[in-house]
Design a protein around this motif. Sequence first.
Motif, PDB file in Angstrom:
ATOM      1  N   LYS A 153       1.079  -1.675  -0.048  1.00  0.00           N
ATOM      2  CA  LYS A 153      -0.178   0.101   0.272  1.00  0.00           C
ATOM      3  C   LYS A 153       0.583   0.727   0.288  1.00  0.00           C
ATOM      4  O   LYS A 153       2.405   1.346   0.763  1.00  0.00           O
ATOM      5  N   ILE A 154       0.372   1.833  -0.607  1.00  0.00           N
ATOM      6  CA  ILE A 154       1.004   3.555  -0.842  1.00  0.00           C
ATOM      7  C   ILE A 154      -0.119   4.708  -0.254  1.00  0.00           C
ATOM      8  O   ILE A 154      -0.470   4.800  -0.921  1.00  0.00           O
ATOM      9  N   VAL A 155       0.455   5.222   1.298  1.00  0.00           N
ATOM     10  CA  VAL A 155       0.020   6.057   1.334  1.00  0.00           C
ATOM     11  C   VAL A 155       0.143   7.844   1.506  1.00  0.00           C
ATOM     12  O   VAL A 155       1.071   7.756   1.764  1.00  0.00           O
ATOM     13  N   ASN A 156      -0.226   8.317   0.731  1.00  0.00           N
ATOM     14  CA  ASN A 156      -0.019  10.080   1.277  1.00  0.00           C
ATOM     15  C   ASN A 156       0.368  10.680   1.833  1.00  0.00           C
ATOM     16  O   ASN A 156      -1.032  10.225   2.811  1.00  0.00           O
ATOM     17  N   PRO A 157       0.858  11.639   2.325  1.00  0.00           N
ATOM     18  CA  PRO A 157       0.174  12.631   3.020  1.00  0.00           C
ATOM     19  C   PRO A 157      -1.058  12.843   3.557  1.00  0.00           C
ATOM     20  O   PRO A 157      -1.468  12.825   1.486  1.00  0.00           O
ATOM     21  N   ASN A 158      -1.398  13.186   4.675  1.00  0.00           N
ATOM     22  CA  ASN A 158      -3.250  13.417   4.725  1.00  0.00           C
ATOM     23  C   ASN A 158      -4.041  12.542   3.834  1.00  0.00           C
ATOM     24  O   ASN A 158      -5.458  12.809   3.518  1.00  0.00           O
ATOM     25  N   GLU A 159      -3.719  11.288   3.849  1.00  0.00           N
ATOM     26  CA  GLU A 159      -4.935  10.532   3.332  1.00  0.00           C
ATOM     27  C   GLU A 159      -4.786   9.133   4.724  1.00  0.00           C
ATOM     28  O   GLU A 159      -3.140   9.082   4.897  1.00  0.00           O
ATOM     29  N   SER A 160      -5.670   8.953   4.317  1.00  0.00           N
ATOM     30  CA  SER A 160      -5.772   7.035   5.041  1.00  0.00           C
ATOM     31  C   SER A 160      -5.941   5.640   4.640  1.00  0.00           C
ATOM     32  O   SER A 160      -6.879   5.795   3.557  1.00  0.00           O
ATOM     33  N   ARG A 161      -6.313   4.652   5.081  1.00  0.00           N
ATOM     34  CA  ARG A 161      -6.596   3.395   4.921  1.00  0.00           C
ATOM     35  C   ARG A 161      -7.729   2.642   6.144  1.00  0.00           C
ATOM     36  O   ARG A 161      -6.969   2.543   7.272  1.00  0.00           O
ATOM     37  N   VAL A 162      -9.238   3.078   5.178  1.00  0.00           N
ATOM     38  CA  VAL A 162      -9.495   1.876   6.593  1.00  0.00           C
ATOM     39  C   VAL A 162      -9.423   0.495   6.367  1.00  0.00           C
ATOM     40  O   VAL A 162      -9.883   0.399   4.567  1.00  0.00           O
ATOM     41  N   LEU A 163      -8.902  -0.773   6.960  1.00  0.00           N
ATOM     42  CA  LEU A 163      -8.892  -1.796   6.502  1.00  0.00           C
ATOM     43  C   LEU A 163     -10.082  -2.727   7.075  1.00  0.00           C
ATOM     44  O   LEU A 163     -10.050  -2.379   8.097  1.00  0.00           O
ATOM     45  N   THR A 164     -10.787  -4.096   6.487  1.00  0.00           N
ATOM     46  CA  THR A 164     -11.127  -4.130   6.830  1.00  0.00           C
ATOM     47  C   THR A 164     -11.300  -6.047   6.736  1.00  0.00           C
ATOM     48  O   THR A 164     -10.283  -6.385   5.467  1.00  0.00           O
ATOM     49  N   LEU A 165     -11.331  -6.971   7.479  1.00  0.00           N
ATOM     50  CA  LEU A 165     -11.103  -8.226   7.195  1.00  0.00           C
ATOM     51  C   LEU A 165     -12.284  -9.431   6.805  1.00  0.00           C
ATOM     52  O   LEU A 165     -12.740  -9.560   8.323  1.00  0.00           O
ATOM     53  N   PHE A 166     -12.872  -9.168   5.808  1.00  0.00           N
ATOM     54  CA  PHE A 166     -13.863 -10.141   5.919  1.00  0.00           C
ATOM     55  C   PHE A 166     -15.724  -9.357   6.461  1.00  0.00           C
ATOM     56  O   PHE A 166     -16.367 -10.393   6.927  1.00  0.00           O
ATOM     57  N   GLY A 167     -15.473  -7.884   6.615  1.00  0.00           N
ATOM     58  CA  GLY A 167     -16.162  -7.671   6.670  1.00  0.00           C
ATOM     59  C   GLY A 167     -16.214  -6.922   8.132  1.00  0.00           C
ATOM     60  O   GLY A 167     -16.726  -5.989   9.108  1.00  0.00           O
TER      61      GLY A 167
ATOM     62  N   ILE B 140      -9.407   7.305   2.156  1.00  0.00           N
ATOM     63  CA  ILE B 140     -10.711   8.424   2.528  1.00  0.00           C
ATOM     64  C   ILE B 140      -9.445   9.579   3.309  1.00  0.00           C
ATOM     65  O   ILE B 140      -8.757   9.058   3.852  1.00  0.00           O
ATOM     66  N   SER B 141      -9.799  10.589   2.375  1.00  0.00           N
ATOM     67  CA  SER B 141      -8.652  11.727   2.480  1.00  0.00           C
ATOM     68  C   SER B 141      -8.582  12.240   3.806  1.00  0.00           C
ATOM     69  O   SER B 141     -10.127  12.800   4.196  1.00  0.00           O
ATOM     70  N   LEU B 142      -8.171  12.922   4.022  1.00  0.00           N
ATOM     71  CA  LEU B 142      -7.885  13.431   5.344  1.00  0.00           C
ATOM     72  C   LEU B 142      -7.422  15.145   5.090  1.00  0.00           C
ATOM     73  O   LEU B 142      -7.550  16.484   5.744  1.00  0.00           O
ATOM     74  N   ARG B 143      -8.046  15.473   4.242  1.00  0.00           N
ATOM     75  CA  ARG B 143      -7.177  16.939   3.491  1.00  0.00           C
ATOM     76  C   ARG B 143      -8.851  17.897   3.861  1.00  0.00           C
ATOM     77  O   ARG B 143      -9.886  17.588   3.748  1.00  0.00           O
ATOM     78  N   ALA B 144      -8.365  19.197   3.820  1.00  0.00           N
ATOM     79  CA  ALA B 144      -9.634  19.923   4.254  1.00  0.00           C
ATOM     80  C   ALA B 144      -9.814  20.272   2.798  1.00  0.00           C
ATOM     81  O   ALA B 144      -9.210  20.119   1.550  1.00  0.00           O
ATOM     82  N   ARG B 145     -11.605  19.953   2.658  1.00  0.00           N
ATOM     83  CA  ARG B 145     -11.948  20.522   1.797  1.00  0.00           C
ATOM     84  C   ARG B 145     -12.927  22.010   1.926  1.00  0.00           C
ATOM     85  O   ARG B 145     -13.534  22.324   3.003  1.00  0.00           O
ATOM     86  N   ASN B 146     -13.357  22.029   0.867  1.00  0.00           N
ATOM     87  CA  ASN B 146     -14.247  23.255   0.330  1.00  0.00           C
ATOM     88  C   ASN B 146     -15.502  22.657  -0.153  1.00  0.00           C
ATOM     89  O   ASN B 146     -15.771  21.916  -1.226  1.00  0.00           O
ATOM     90  N   LEU B 147     -16.459  23.652   0.510  1.00  0.00           N
ATOM     91  CA  LEU B 147     -17.892  23.367   0.017  1.00  0.00           C
ATOM     92  C   LEU B 147     -18.805  24.529  -0.085  1.00  0.00           C
ATOM     93  O   LEU B 147     -19.114  25.387   1.003  1.00  0.00           O
ATOM     94  N   ASP B 148     -18.935  25.096  -1.594  1.00  0.00           N
ATOM     95  CA  ASP B 148     -19.816  26.349  -1.825  1.00  0.00           C
ATOM     96  C   ASP B 148     -20.981  25.986  -2.618  1.00  0.00           C
ATOM     97  O   ASP B 148     -21.010  25.649  -3.572  1.00  0.00           O
ATOM     98  N   THR B 149     -21.586  25.731  -1.583  1.00  0.00           N
ATOM     99  CA  THR B 149     -23.566  25.243  -2.118  1.00  0.00           C
ATOM    100  C   THR B 149     -23.845  26.560  -3.349  1.00  0.00           C
ATOM    101  O   THR B 149     -23.680  27.320  -3.110  1.00  0.00           O
ATOM    102  N   ASN B 150     -24.857  25.706  -3.912  1.00  0.00           N
ATOM    103  CA  ASN B 150     -25.581  27.401  -4.726  1.00  0.00           C
ATOM    104  C   ASN B 150     -26.929  27.558  -3.692  1.00  0.00           C
ATOM    105  O   ASN B 150     -27.215  27.075  -3.052  1.00  0.00           O
ATOM    106  N   PRO B 151     -26.648  28.697  -4.689  1.00  0.00           N
ATOM    107  CA  PRO B 151     -27.993  29.838  -3.765  1.00  0.00           C
ATOM    108  C   PRO B 151     -29.447  28.757  -3.653  1.00  0.00           C
ATOM    109  O   PRO B 151     -30.089  28.387  -4.636  1.00  0.00           O
ATOM    110  N   ILE B 152     -30.117  28.786  -2.000  1.00  0.00           N
ATOM    111  CA  ILE B 152     -31.835  27.784  -2.753  1.00  0.00           C
ATOM    112  C   ILE B 152     -32.214  28.732  -1.794  1.00  0.00           C
ATOM    113  O   ILE B 152     -31.957  29.883  -1.441  1.00  0.00           O
TER     114      ILE B 152
END
Length: 283
Positions: A53-67, A90-102
């Motif tokens: 596995k290659i894990v970049n900075p501010n990234e993660s891997r969630v591991l499961t074994l047969f559920g 799953i990315s651990l980086r900060a993200r932006n959400l710019d919602t459309n006006p409702i």
Amino acid sequence: MKTEKPYHPASGYTFLILLLLLLGAAGATVYYLGTGAMVPFWLVFILLCKGFKIVNPNESRVLTLFGEYKGTIKQNGFLWVNPFFAAKSISLRARNLDTNPIKVNDKLGNPIMIGVVLVWRVEETFRAAFEVDNYETFVKVQSESAMRKLAGAYPYDNFEDESEISLRGSSQEVNDELERELMERLAIAGIHVLEARISYLAYAQEIASAMLQRQQATAIVAARAKIVEGAVGMVEMALAQLNDKRLVDFDEERKAAMVTNLMVVLCSDRSVHPVVNAGTLHH
């Protein structure tokens, strides 16, 4: 309820060296026993390669074994884990959400258009992966729901009571309330809200013209009140100075005439044209 637990993988470089040694052993086996002896080596080689596995900075891997949840890798680099593990990125980086006006209704029932900007990141990978179906969609839906609740709790503007919190006039208080609301809603998905603020706010198109006229009328009344207050003070000062220096003796009629003229000059929104009286004050 389970929570995130760290998983400490092995170094990928160590297993890469083991694979190279395995290939060397496979070559020697083929030399002595023939190509048929390569099959077990190839099976082991393919199985071990799946564990890299290659894990970049501010990234993660969630591991499961047969559920079954085994842990989360937040260590970055070239790593190796059990090849039977299923890994979800799953990315651990900060993200932006710019919602459309409702379009929503404010506290007074007026239709308004509102949009928000949200800065967020995943803090608890177990909740993001398993507590909600899709955490990115969850963030979008809950942001819209929080916008509707916030708009319904406050009026767009406070025309009558300036101490009342409004969407337009109390931006800091409203943004703080929006941030608290979103933090409560998104905590179930392990989302941490870094910042939330209103990015767009306006009356809906069908009432925008009428509300603009109301705002203009309110501003005009406030400006006129300020002008009159200043004019009264200036008239008082002028009469007091004339009286102290005894330049002119005013009776009540003359004083009323002077006050009227000064108020007209000071409160008029147009340039005043003086009229020269060539006679007495009464003619």
